[in-house]
Design an enzyme around this catalytic site. Structure first.
Site, PDB file in Angstrom:
ATOM      1  N   THR B 516      59.930 123.406  -4.763  1.00 34.72           N
ATOM      2  CA  THR B 516      61.060 124.263  -4.335  1.00 34.72           C
ATOM      3  C   THR B 516      61.085 125.465  -4.841  1.00 34.72           C
ATOM      4  O   THR B 516      62.000 126.123  -5.288  1.00 34.72           O
ATOM      5  CB  THR B 516      62.358 123.393  -4.377  1.00 34.72           C
ATOM      6  OG1 THR B 516      62.125 122.171  -3.785  1.00 34.72           O
ATOM      7  CG2 THR B 516      63.598 124.113  -3.434  1.00 34.72           C
ATOM      8  N   HIS B 517      59.681 126.110  -5.074  1.00 34.68           N
ATOM      9  CA  HIS B 517      59.370 127.548  -5.615  1.00 34.68           C
ATOM     10  C   HIS B 517      59.563 128.604  -4.751  1.00 34.68           C
ATOM     11  O   HIS B 517      58.419 129.286  -4.536  1.00 34.68           O
ATOM     12  CB  HIS B 517      58.376 127.220  -6.364  1.00 34.68           C
ATOM     13  CG  HIS B 517      58.304 126.299  -7.529  1.00 34.68           C
ATOM     14  ND1 HIS B 517      57.058 126.195  -8.383  1.00 34.68           N
ATOM     15  CD2 HIS B 517      59.422 125.437  -7.998  1.00 34.68           C
ATOM     16  CE1 HIS B 517      57.665 124.951  -9.149  1.00 34.68           C
ATOM     17  NE2 HIS B 517      58.810 124.664  -9.187  1.00 34.68           N
ATOM     18  N   ASN B 518      60.381 128.574  -3.896  1.00 33.30           N
ATOM     19  CA  ASN B 518      60.440 129.526  -2.626  1.00 33.30           C
ATOM     20  C   ASN B 518      60.953 130.885  -3.138  1.00 33.30           C
ATOM     21  O   ASN B 518      61.918 131.000  -4.142  1.00 33.30           O
ATOM     22  CB  ASN B 518      61.228 129.217  -1.461  1.00 33.30           C
ATOM     23  CG  ASN B 518      61.260 127.813  -1.042  1.00 33.30           C
ATOM     24  OD1 ASN B 518      61.396 126.781  -1.703  1.00 33.30           O
ATOM     25  ND2 ASN B 518      60.670 127.518   0.160  1.00 33.30           N
TER      26      ASN B 518
END
Lengths: 236, 590
Positions: B516-518
């Protein structure tokens, strides 16, 4: 150690499930131990109809059969897990607002207008229709080989739900939901109704909720010696 | 108009994850009256006492402490010509919600980018020939120097009790650490976690092949730690329930364990949960905000007046709230005007799974950050990128974040069901390890965020729309990294191996979890023409709105984002304390 689950007992279980209405659980019995104390042959489904339950039992028995090493899905109460999960609102987290475009590329993910409950209801009905058409009898009455052939046909979409009037749900999508839930029930903590007596964990060597391994983390390449513990504190 | 108006506060914080919690304590300690509004529920530590989190089905399979797609979906498409479709179930990423945000259930890999990563545009201009890279690439430097930001990395490392090996102490290389890391002003606060079997196997081969492995920098603490705020962490007990779980042992740094326990005791701080902020309310001239409006637990609209507004929700939510509130101009990829939504980037992962009949990895006995990695193949550290015409890199690692059985890897060719699957689980559970990549991802003209014209959330507001796909640069990088991973894997001589890398024709698959490294969408920069925020995360357009988070990154680096989110938030908090409070107005002249 867990008691041996003989194939004759399993046959009896499947036959009785198919033949007679499920007897209601004596009041208080499941409450005492939660879902961990349920006996499959005496379990009354809360989501599935008796006819659906028969199908679910028979499919679970092929998804994770009794034969070979490790317990099967019936020995571990996997159908109870699925029934309870559907009753408890599995899929309530899905975004279901339309418009829907079910023919979108698979890489854009789930686009059906159905919650898992719909998928099971529609899927079971159409699978049984297709089975009746192909074999002249319902799934649960097929021999093991035919059962596996038919499940493979669902998996590979050679059973055509569209030809049976279903506009969006594909057989493979029903199959995928069902298989995923079956594996979840087999490997989840027993409090959800499956993995009875942690038999699946015992078979694969997973210690469950022990959750403290300071002394073990650097004991490389040595099998962990202790059996599993469940969230309820039981050991196996 | 809202029917309820709350009492005035100095600072309203929208979203109580890492960025919100850091802002809360830093500004509350300055004497300001601070109120946080969190859209999700409270998540007090007592909810996570043993054995509650030791439940894979609830926390990992069913995402117990995450936002639901029903409430927080966005829509996705590959190009602006297509109709975007909602993320009806989480797949490639899964944002958090509730107190602690994603910081509650993160894995705890706390790694900094390198000095080259924060000056990537400068590096690209030096190392690549003109025209060699994709003409639509829009990478940028971060608008600060290493020396300016390093003290804030250092402080956040201490907030979290970072555990690992120091690589570069004030310019001196240290044995056992990452020789490519930027100079640190002080060593890692705590020693590294214990290595697992996969770690030591990977480390041996990587070292033999000439790479420089080091233990994953960990915010699961290896020893007891008291942080600069006075919060205490207990030594990690390798419980095996970390990534996607709240910590049952008070060992993983989270907003709860390192900040909130302290700030909650301060009389000038309070917080409201299930408070879903739907807009920032601006004054008529649109140069300042008067506060925010939220929907409370009883579904009433409430106005919260505030002198300073901090948007510190997850990256998507920050960008969406700016678009819904009219803060800044929405980005238009055709004319390349506007700033809100530009420079969105995700990232890719991939790797090989190695199966060994005779090895017991005991994967359940692990910390979330357990692993070894090397940084030799990141920008500036290897020459093949410029030679082969792609920019970027990866951390290459063997990590063992968790070892729970649902979804456990099985060798290729194992049946998906039936006796073969069952016996496959018996034979192979606990007998595999991974060699993996976490890659950079560049930003491009056509990758951006805006509001979806069709789909709405349960409160009737438009969903955020994401336009994104893999580009040739990222796919070439994957193919290059594949060779390295398979070389390492081969040296380890497994009995079986499966691989998972992108191919040159791969589309982004939103169904397979990456991380979830957006990042990006409301980026920091030096000009209001091509960035939403200045170097202090202050909106160029509305000067009392600050937007700390992954949204500020102009592209994605191979390092996990949390360390940088912490550092830039602390950098911004310092500017608010030292400059903005004395003289409210733009901190950087446009």
């Amino acid at each position: 150690m867990s008691s041996k689950f003989t194939s004759s007992r399993r046959t009896l279980l499947l036959a009785s499930a198919a033949a007679v209405p499920i007897v209601a659980l004596p009041l208080g019995q499941p409450k005492a131990e939660g879902l961990e104390g349920v006996t499959l042959s005496r379990y009354q489904p809360v989501f599935f109809s008796p006819a659906e339950w028969t199908f679910v039992m028979a499919v679970c028995d092929r998804f994770i059969p009794a034969e070979g090493r490790g317990p099967g899905a019936l020995e571990t109460n996997v159908p109870v897990f699925i029934d309870q999960q559907l009753h408890e609102g599995l899929g309530s987290d899905i975004y279901l607002q339309g418009p829907h475009k079910p023919d979108a590329p698979a890489t854009l993910g789930f686009q059906l207008p159905y919650a898992p409950q719909d998928t099971y209801r529609i899927g079971i009905k159409l699978a049984q229709q297709a089975c009746q058409k192909q074999f002249g009898k319902p799934f649960e009455q097929l021999g093991e080989k035919d059962k596996d052939t038919f499940l493979t046909a669902l998996q590979k979409n050679t059973v055509d739900f569209a030809a049976l009037g279903e506009p969006t749900l594909k057989a493979s999508q029903f199959f995928g939901q069902f298989l995923g839930d079956t594996k979840n029930g087999y490997l989840a903590d027993p409090k959800y109704g499956g993995n009875k007596d942690m038999k699946a964990w015992v078979a694969i060597g997973f210690p469950g909720a022990r959750a403290a391994y300071t002394e073990w983390v650097d004991q490389h390449n040595r099998p962990y010696p202790l059996g599993p513990v469940s969230l309820s504190g039981k050991r196996a | 108009m809202p029917n309820i108006t709350n009492d005035d506060v100095d600072v309203v914080i929208v979203g109580l994850g890492w960025a919100g919690s850091l802002m809360a304590i830093e500004l509350a300690r300055e004497g300001l009256k601070v109120r946080a509004l969190e859209r999700g529920p409270d998540r007090p530590p007592e909810d996570f006492a043993y054995p509650k989190p030791a439940d894979q089905y609830a926390y990992n399979t069913r995402n117990k402490v995450f936002a639901t797609p029903r409430e927080a979906a966005l829509t996705v498409r590959y190009t602006r010509e297509e109709t975007a479709l909602p993320t009806r179930k989480w797949g490639a990423f899964a944002p958090g919600t509730g107190v602690g945000g994603s910081g509650l259930h993160w894995t705890g890999v706390l790694i900094r980018p390198t000095p080259t990563d924060i000056k990537l545009k400068t590096y690209a201009d030096q190392a690549y020939k003109k025209g060699q890279l994709d003409a639509d690439m829009r990478i940028k430097d971060f608008p600060f120097t290493w020396d300016e930001i390093e003290p804030h990395f250092d402080f956040f490392d201490k907030v979290c009790g970072l555990s690992g090996n120091t690589g570069n102490l004030r310019g001196e290389l240290q044995p056992g650490g990452d020789p490519f890391e930027g100079p640190r002003s002080s060593p890692y606060p705590l020693p590294a976690l214990k290595d697992t079997l996969n770690n030591s196997m990977f480390k041996d081969v990587a070292t033999r092949l000439g790479y420089h492995p080091f233990p994953n920098p960990s915010a699961n603490v290896s020893q007891a730690w008291t942080n600069p705020y006075g919060a205490q962490l207990a030594p990690c007990n390798y419980c095996g329930y970390c990534s996607k779980y709240p910590c049952l042992n008070y060992s993983k740094a989270s907003p709860q364990t390192t900040i909130l326990d302290v700030v909650k005791r301060m009389p000038n701080f309070d917080y409201k949960v299930n408070a879903n902020v739907i807009r920032v309310d601006l004054h008529a001239d649109k140069k300042t905000a008067k506060g925010v409006t939220y929907i409370d637990e009883q579904q009433r609209e409430v106005f919260q007046p505030a002198k300073i507004v901090i948007l510190s929700s997850f990256q998507f939510a920050n960008v969406r709230l700016m678009l819904l509130s009219g803060i800044g101009k929405p980005y238009d990829p055709i004319s390349e005007t506007g700033t809100i939504g530009r420079n969105y980037a995700f990232l890719s992962n991939g790797g090989a799974t190695l199966f060994f009949k005779d090895k017991h990895f005991n994967p359940f006995a692990t910390a979330g950050a357990t692993g070894e990695m090397f940084n030799d193949i990141s920008p500036g550290n290897f020459q093949d990128g410029p030679k082969l015409g792609f920019i970027g890199g990866a951390k290459i690692h063997s990590s063992q974040a968790t070892g729970t059985p649902i979804g456990a890897a099985l060798p290729p060719g194992t049946p998906q069901w039936g006796k073969g699957w069952k016996e496959g689980m018996v034979d192979w559970y606990g007998h595999s390890m991974g060699v993996s990549i976490t890659t950079t991802c560049m930003s491009y003209r056509g990758h951006y965020l805006d509001l979806d014209p069709t789909y709405k959330d349960p409160w009737g507001q438009p969903l955020l729309r994401m336009t994104f796909n893999w580009r040739e640069n990222e796919l070439k990088l994957q193919r290059y990294l594949r060779e390295i991973v398979l070389k390492i894997a081969g040296e380890l001589k497994p009995d079986a191996i499966s691989e998972n890398f992108l191919k040159m024709d791969s589309n982004w698959d939103i169904t397979k979890y990456v991380s979830t490294h957006n990042v990006g969408g409301a980026i920091m920069g030096t000009s209001p023409h091509d960035s939403a925020l200045n170097r202090y995360l202050q909106s160029w357009d509305v000067h009392n709105v600050f937007v700390p988070g992954g949204n500020a990154f102009p592209q994605n680096f191979q390092a996990n984002p949390t360390a940088t989110i912490g550092a830039i938030t602390l950098f911004a908090a310092e500017a608010i304390k030292k400059q903005y409070l004395k003289n409210p107005g733009p901190l950087v002249q446009a």
